[in-house]
Design an enzyme around this catalytic site. Structure first.
Site, PDB file in Angstrom:
ATOM      1  N   GLU A  44       0.829  -1.215   0.000  1.00 26.05           N
ATOM      2  CA  GLU A  44       0.000   0.000   0.000  1.00 26.05           C
ATOM      3  C   GLU A  44       0.860   1.260   0.000  1.00 26.05           C
ATOM      4  OE1 GLU A  44      -3.011   0.293  -0.704  1.00 26.05           O
ATOM      5  OE2 GLU A  44      -3.680  -1.787  -0.534  1.00 26.05           O
ATOM      6  N   TYR A 127      -5.892   6.755   4.203  1.00 30.47           N
ATOM      7  CA  TYR A 127      -6.125   5.700   3.225  1.00 30.47           C
ATOM      8  C   TYR A 127      -5.385   4.408   3.606  1.00 30.47           C
ATOM      9  CZ  TYR A 127      -5.435   2.612  -0.579  1.00 30.47           C
ATOM     10  OH  TYR A 127      -5.360   1.461  -1.305  1.00 30.47           O
ATOM     11  N   ASP A 145      -9.545   4.906  -2.339  1.00 25.02           N
ATOM     12  CA  ASP A 145      -8.436   5.332  -3.202  1.00 25.02           C
ATOM     13  C   ASP A 145      -9.015   5.945  -4.480  1.00 25.02           C
ATOM     14  OD1 ASP A 145      -9.287   3.234  -4.752  1.00 25.02           O
ATOM     15  OD2 ASP A 145      -7.328   2.272  -4.925  1.00 25.02           O
TER      16      ASP A 145
END
Ligand code: SF4
Length: 357
Positions: A44, A127, A145
């Site tokens: 990520e 996020y 996202d």
């Protein structure tokens, strides 16, 4: 404000995901035990601002070299920056290393399993915290996202432009996120955006949400999400010094830890200033060493685009008179590839090698 969502939207998306999930090296297949938190976090962080295709080889190389978070925490920062070179946004690599150290040293090598504690770690924003909580720990966190923003803005025909629409989209995401398989649900929404609900020509006939999609019904899918136009990027200019020692070694130096490309290596240059060219006489006082003769301009320019500006670098070259007095580090040409050089500097080197010899 959009209508309340039909209750079976998440289950329809999950059934679609069970058949169409992308196979990615950091993922656990649909419905299988949750993915390793270290893998989810690493992927990520790498995926922020970068594509899946660009990230995959870096992710595999990192895991091979540092199989656990403890291994990554124990690595020298410079090795991490070198391995990261080419992915861009180098502050992320520095934070990645800091975060690995925080988890290894204060949390016994285990990531926390809730969003708030994850957000307290270096380099983990809203996020990434939500993605790790959902994908690695099965928490019903609302992940948002760019792909998911696009899908939800179309599903609910949110016409307010981004970024102002973000809170509304986040609320919609939270409303849709199921308690059952929230990690798979988040990854399914990402996959839907990446493969079906694409920015141009969304493949609505293949979409599990087509029957409820307001933008598809209104024929406005391609115009969403609406975006507030960004101000144009300015162009900055500088002169880079391709300084050579008699044996062919080239002078490089480390950038300050703070700021753009912090802590990365570079070919020394003048400051980068807005719009204005650098006459040679003005550039030379910024040279990191004194040449044996004159600085010789090389033809052509190196261009690179950063988030907030374009950069144009011209190059000059010379052999240096007293290399021991130069401000920087002499690096044999063959060793340059092992240095933590960001993409813009790799372009400078490529240009110099093609023009200076
Ligand atoms: Fe996107 Fe079309 Fe699906 Fe709507 S129906 S979510 S526009 S792919």
């Amino acid at each position: 404000m959009p209508q309340a969502s039909p209750a079976d939207l998440p289950s329809r998306l999950l059934s679609w995901y069970d058949r169409h999930a992308r196979s990615l090296p950091w993922r656990s297949p649909p419905g299988k035990p949750l993915a390793e938190p270290y893998h989810v976090w690493l992927s990520e962080v790498m995926l922020q601002q970068t594509t899946v295709q660009a990230v995959a080889p870096y992710f595999l190389a990192f895991l091979k070299r540092w199989p656990t978070i403890g291994d990554l925490a124990a690595a020298p920062l410079d090795e991490v920056l070198t391995a990261w070179a080419g992915l861009g946004y180098y502050a992320r690599a520095r934070n990645l290393h800091k975060c690995a150290q925080a988890v290894a040293e204060t949390l016994d090598g285990r990531f926390p399993d809730d969003e708030e504690a994850l957000r307290a770690l270096p380099g983990i924003g809203d996020y990434t915290a939500a993605a790790i909580a959902a994908i690695a720990f099965g928490r019903p966190a609302a992940v948002m996202d760019g792909n998911i923003e696009r899908v939800l803005s179309r599903l609910f025909a949110v016409t307010e432009p981004l970024p102002a629409a973000k809170p509304a989209l986040k609320a919609l995401a939270a409303r849709l996120t199921p308690d059952h398989r929230p990690g798979d649900y988040a990854q399914a929404a990402m996959d839907l955006g990446a493969t079906v609900c694409t920015p141009r020509n969304p493949a609505c006939v293949l979409c599990p949400w087509r029957d409820d999609c307001q933008a598809a019904r209104l024929g406005i899918a391609e115009s969403l999400p609406a975006k507030t136009p960004k101000p144009e990027r300015p162009t900055r200019k500088g002169v880079a010094f391709w300084a050579l020692r008699k044996d062919g070694a080239v002078l490089i130096r480390r950038r300050p830890d703070k700021g753009l490309l912090g802590g990365m290596m570079e070919i020394p240059s003048t400051p980068w200033r807005d719009g204005q060219d650098w006459p040679l006489a003005e550039a030379v006082p910024h040279a990191p060493a004194t040449p044996a003769g004159d600085w010789r301009p090389l033809p052509g320019l190196v261009s690179h685009t950063f988030t907030h500006f374009h950069l144009e670098l011209s190059l000059v070259t010379a052999t240096i008179r007293k290399p021991e007095l130069a401000l920087g580090l002499w690096c044999p040409l063959d060793d340059l590839s092992g240095q933590a050089l960001p993409t813009v500097m790799r372009k400078v080197i490529k240009h110099a090698l093609s023009k200076a010899y």
